[in-house]
Motif scaffolding. Structure first.
Motif, PDB file in Angstrom:
ATOM      1  N   ALA A 207      60.335  30.188  29.559  1.00 22.10           N
ATOM      2  CA  ALA A 207      60.735  28.840  29.142  1.00 22.10           C
ATOM      3  C   ALA A 207      61.961  28.866  28.237  1.00 22.10           C
ATOM      4  N   GLY A 208      62.942  29.720  28.582  1.00 20.41           N
ATOM      5  CA  GLY A 208      64.199  29.744  27.853  1.00 20.41           C
ATOM      6  C   GLY A 208      64.218  30.566  26.590  1.00 20.41           C
ATOM      7  N   ARG A 209      63.104  31.218  26.262  1.00 19.95           N
ATOM      8  CA  ARG A 209      63.026  32.006  25.026  1.00 19.95           C
ATOM      9  C   ARG A 209      62.665  33.455  25.346  1.00 19.95           C
ATOM     10  N   ILE A 210      63.111  34.365  24.497  1.00 22.62           N
ATOM     11  CA  ILE A 210      62.660  35.750  24.575  1.00 22.62           C
ATOM     12  C   ILE A 210      61.332  35.821  23.826  1.00 22.62           C
ATOM     13  N   VAL A 211      60.239  36.041  24.574  1.00 28.73           N
ATOM     14  CA  VAL A 211      58.915  35.986  23.958  1.00 28.73           C
ATOM     15  C   VAL A 211      58.400  37.359  23.544  1.00 28.73           C
ATOM     16  N   GLU A 212      58.925  38.417  24.158  1.00 22.42           N
ATOM     17  CA  GLU A 212      58.557  39.784  23.780  1.00 22.42           C
ATOM     18  C   GLU A 212      59.750  40.680  24.020  1.00 22.42           C
ATOM     19  N   ARG A 213      59.850  41.726  23.220  1.00 24.28           N
ATOM     20  CA  ARG A 213      60.914  42.713  23.394  1.00 24.28           C
ATOM     21  C   ARG A 213      60.393  44.063  22.935  1.00 24.28           C
TER      22      ARG A 213
END
Length: 293
Positions: A207-213
């Motif tokens: 949804a347009g966001r980096i949720v995990e890295r």
């Protein structure tokens, strides 16, 4: 080496946010960008390339805004879009020479890089064949070659393994793993095994966001306790498919036994824990999303 950075990078289309407040620092290495269709991956990559202007936020290289760097930044960049254009009456070498002219390479650089890259992507023997006669996999390999033509410090590849057969994908992974030394490579793909094999870090976008890295092993650890195997009968397996995310289903014998791999925090009775893979992590994060066109 210089880092590619974003700060609160956002792109909106009317009332829809395709990318939302993404802050990243990408240094040396291979970064795999994973997410469902519509997650914002292509929009993010196009802003990193300077093709698309952000609604808010900035992209910097070496601390300088890429909009101000202009041609200096583009000279450091290689990009393969999802669908790259080509001239059907060109041969592979002619197409690369054309791209080299657009990128401002000298004749000597053009001759050297064209020969090197055609060999590296396995197209030397295609020599005089027109691009209209190339298979989808051959065109994709040519697209990878054109992105690398100017020996870029930043290489951004959008679905680079689409259309490649397993042997071609192995060739691509080896090429990128070797090329990434001292460079920044960002690639998106739906073939999780491709990034699992070569990525130094994985970025999960939703949804347009980096949720995990994190690294593959670090992200896999986040799914521990959420991946299970269960051996059961065919009727029960069919019922469970409607309740749980099933990563794999395998009929194991003539007696009708079925082995399921389930992604859930609340497993059914009799399930045993399994070691998570990157694909399991992907399914855990995106199981609730329908694939969008």
């Amino acid at each position: 080496m210089e880092a590619l950075q974003t700060e609160q990078l956002t792109k909106r289309y009317q009332h829809t946010a395709a990318v939302q407040e993404v802050t990243l620092t990408l240094g040396e290495g291979v970064y795999g960008l994973l997410g469902a269709n519509g997650a914002g991956k292509t929009t993010l990559m196009r802003m990193l390339c300077g093709i698309l202007e952000p609604t808010a936020g900035t992209v910097r290289y070496g601390g300088a805004d890429i909009a101000r760097l202009g041609e200096e930044y583009r000279a450091l960049l290689g990009y393969l879009p999802q669908d790259f254009g080509f001239y059907p009456d060109f041969t592979g070498p002619e197409f690369l020479r054309y791209i080299a002219a657009l990128k401002g390479l000298t004749r000597a650089e053009t001759a050297r890089r064209t020969g090197e890259l055609l060999a590296q992507v396995g197209l030397t023997d295609a020599g005089k064949k027109k691009l209209r006669a190339y298979s989808g996999g051959m065109r994709q390999r040519l697209g990878i070659a054109q992105a690398m033509l100017n020996d870029p410090r930043i290489l951004i590849l959008d679905e680079p393994t689409a259309g490649l057969d397993p042997r071609e994908r192995v060739r691509f992974r080896n090429l990128i793993a070797d090329y990434a030394k001292g460079r920044t490579v960002l690639l998106s793909t739906h073939i999780v095994s491709d990034v699992e094999a070569i990525a130094d870090e994985i970025l999960l976008m939703k949804a347009g966001r980096i949720v995990e890295r994190g690294t593959v092993s670090a992200l896999a650890a986040t799914a521990r306790g959420k991946v299970w195997t269960l051996r059961t009968d065919a009727a029960t397996a069919a019922r469970l498919e409607g309740v749980y995310t099933v990563a794999n289903l395998h009929h194991t014998g003539p007696e009708g036994t079925v082995e399921l791999r389930l992604i859930t925090a609340d497993p059914p009775a009799g399930a045993t824990p399994a070691d998570p893979t990157l694909e399991d992590v992907y399914l855990w994060h995106f199981a609730d999303e329908e694939e969008k066109p």
